[in-house]
Design an enzyme around this catalytic site. Structure first.
Site, short mmCIF file in Angstrom:
data_model
loop_
_atom_site.label_atom_id
_atom_site.label_comp_id
_atom_site.label_asym_id
_atom_site.label_seq_id
_atom_site.Cartn_x
_atom_site.Cartn_y
_atom_site.Cartn_z
N TYR A 225 38.56 5.79 58.62
CA TYR A 225 39.03 5.58 59.99
C TYR A 225 40.53 5.80 60.07
CZ TYR A 225 39.47 3.61 64.66
OH TYR A 225 39.76 3.45 65.99
N SER A 305 35.25 8.32 66.43
CA SER A 305 36.37 8.04 67.33
C SER A 305 37.67 8.52 66.67
CB SER A 305 36.41 6.56 67.68
OG SER A 305 37.24 6.32 68.78
N ASP A 388 30.50 9.30 77.70
CA ASP A 388 31.51 8.57 76.94
C ASP A 388 32.80 8.53 77.76
OD1 ASP A 388 33.41 7.58 75.17
OD2 ASP A 388 32.66 8.72 73.46
N HIS A 423 30.39 5.46 74.20
CA HIS A 423 31.20 5.61 72.98
C HIS A 423 30.56 4.94 71.77
CE1 HIS A 423 34.89 6.87 71.10
NE2 HIS A 423 35.17 5.65 70.68
#
Length: 457
Positions: A225, A305, A388, A423
């Site tokens: 991430y 993301s 989203d 999302h």
């Protein structure tokens, strides 16, 4: 706004953007004529309100302590010169604090895994809470006069289990455990450390079934991430467990940009420093290959993301290093992200193309803008959802189209678009199952995996 358990104080926390930078307002609820008073002004640091003992208000803060400390601000004398430090900064990140049973229960993050300590009101350690291994513990809520509190623990091989802690004696007992058809003893969870491009030491968790012996060619999924001060701590997931049951290795790299080592670690992966995140991820992949876990042909990368941005960026920078990639709901256009829905809040981490210096930095790694025609890319499956409103699907649409047009190799470039979904949060279970069925089938095909004979039985 938060009202203290004794009903005497109102503490209002004011935020702007995605960074943990707050202003604090206090109002005395014992005086009907009292006005709200700004006791911490300016969005410079994190001041997370913990609770109170009388007029003493406890805050966890990174003011003067990038790995956090605990301070007391007296409501009657809130000026900075009267602040008291209760728990000083240590080498570990002070992740959470609770006031329960007349004690301070502190949750520390030590190399991205949890350590829990019980302290008295002056910050002296009185006990350490025993946890069942490498994992993440959270909870420990309650009132100041409660004798017990509850917390959750999970890891890559341990479903979330609720335990009860007697604050006075330190005794821990399981309160509620899920019934699942797996045994934690069948899996290995370990932590390793590797050096990134600039020599920075980065931790990584590696998990797999005990009967899977890495041979330098074992299918491996590397997850990352690296942003927004979010820490990748161990957690349980049936989808990841399924991957391990398929014979795969699951690795999670604790990249800069997260909160694993406090605010300095976070800032080292933001704005003009964002390339550090990609360097950390690439170095994690190189470690897994160098140490004999897998090979480039058998290595997949996955992230969602901000992690989708990560996957898109490193696929551009090192297309030779991976056999497959799944960038999920990713931020792919770094020059225009702030023009859509929630994107304007992300400039805390990314910077903005409206700033000339940051424009140059963003352009260098923006996944959409760095696709090179005629490049041999690995197999890529982009995933997004048609509604989203966090990371608008247009990011994925044009990234996938550009990558399909530029692909010079034989590996497929696909896009999977979920309908009537956003999302990720709140997605119905049947859609989660369908999504991960497609993800793992894509990796099964493109990494040329062979499933164990007993898989699914």
């Amino acid at each position: 706004g938060t009202v203290t358990d004794d009903g005497k104080h109102l503490v209002i926390t004011i935020a702007v953007g995605t960074d943990d930078r707050y202003s604090i307002v206090h109002q005395d609820l014992t005086d009907p004529n009292a006005e709200p008073v700004m006791i911490i002004e300016g969005f410079d640091h994190d001041y997370s309100f913990i609770g109170n003992v009388g007029d003493d208000l406890y805050f966890r803060t990174n003011d003067g302590a990038p790995r956090n400390r605990l301070i007391v601000i007296n409501a009657k004398q809130p000026d900075r010169e009267h602040w008291r430090e209760i728990i000083a900064q240590t080498d570990e990140v002070l992740d959470d604090v609770n006031l329960v049973g007349g004690k301070i229960i502190t949750t520390y993050m030590q190399d991205a895994k949890t350590v829990v300590k019980v302290m008295d009101l002056e910050g002296n350690e009185t006990a350490t809470v025993d946890l069942p291994g490498i994992g993440t513990a959270y909870g420990f809520g309650g009132k100041f006069d409660d004798e017990e509190t509850f917390f959750a623990f999970s890891s890559y091989n341990s479903p979330t289990t609720i335990s009860k802690l007697n604050v006075t004696t330190g005794a821990v007992e399981v309160f509620k455990a899920p019934e699942v058809a797996m045994s934690p003893d069948d899996y290995i969870v370990k932590q390793v450390f590797y050096n990134s491009k600039d020599g920075t030491r980065v931790p990584m968790f590696i998990s797999h079934r005990k009967n899977v012996i890495p041979d330098g060619n074992t299918p491996t999924m590397l997850y990352g991430y690296g942003g927004f001060n979010i820490s990748m701590t161990p957690s349980y997931s049936t989808t990841r467990l399924t991957w391990m049951d398929m014979g795969g290795i699951y690795a999670v790299a604790n990249l800069r940009g997260g909160g694993e080592y406090g605010e300095e670690w976070h800032q080292a992966g933001t704005r003009l420093n964002k390339q550090n995140v990609f360097d950390d991820f690439i170095a994690a992949a190189e470690y897994l290959i160098r140490e004999g876990y897998t090979s480039s042909e058998k290595l997949a990368i996955f992230g969602g993301s901000n992690g989708g941005l990560l996957v898109g960026a490193v696929v551009n920078q090192r297309p030779d290093l991976f056999g497959a990639a799944i960038p999920a709901v990713g931020v792919m256009d770094m020059l225009r992200f702030h023009n859509f829905t929630a994107g304007r809040f992300w400039t805390d981490d990314y910077g903005s193309s409206d700033n000339p210096e940051e424009f140059e930095a963003l352009l260098k790694y923006s996944p959409y803008h760095n696709i090179q025609e005629g490049t041999v890319y690995p197999a890529v499956m982009v995933t997004t959802a048609d509604t989203d409103d966090r990371v608008v699907p247009g990011h994925s649409f044009k990234y996938a189209a550009a990558l399909q047009d530029a692909q010079a190799g034989d590996a497929p470039v696909l896009i999977r678009i979920e309908t009537r979904a956003g999302h990720g949060a709140g997605v119905p279970t049947d859609k989660v199952i369908a999504n991960y069925s497609d993800n793992w089938a894509f990796l099964l095909e493109n990494l040329e995996m062979k499933l164990p004979e007993n898989f699914g039985k």
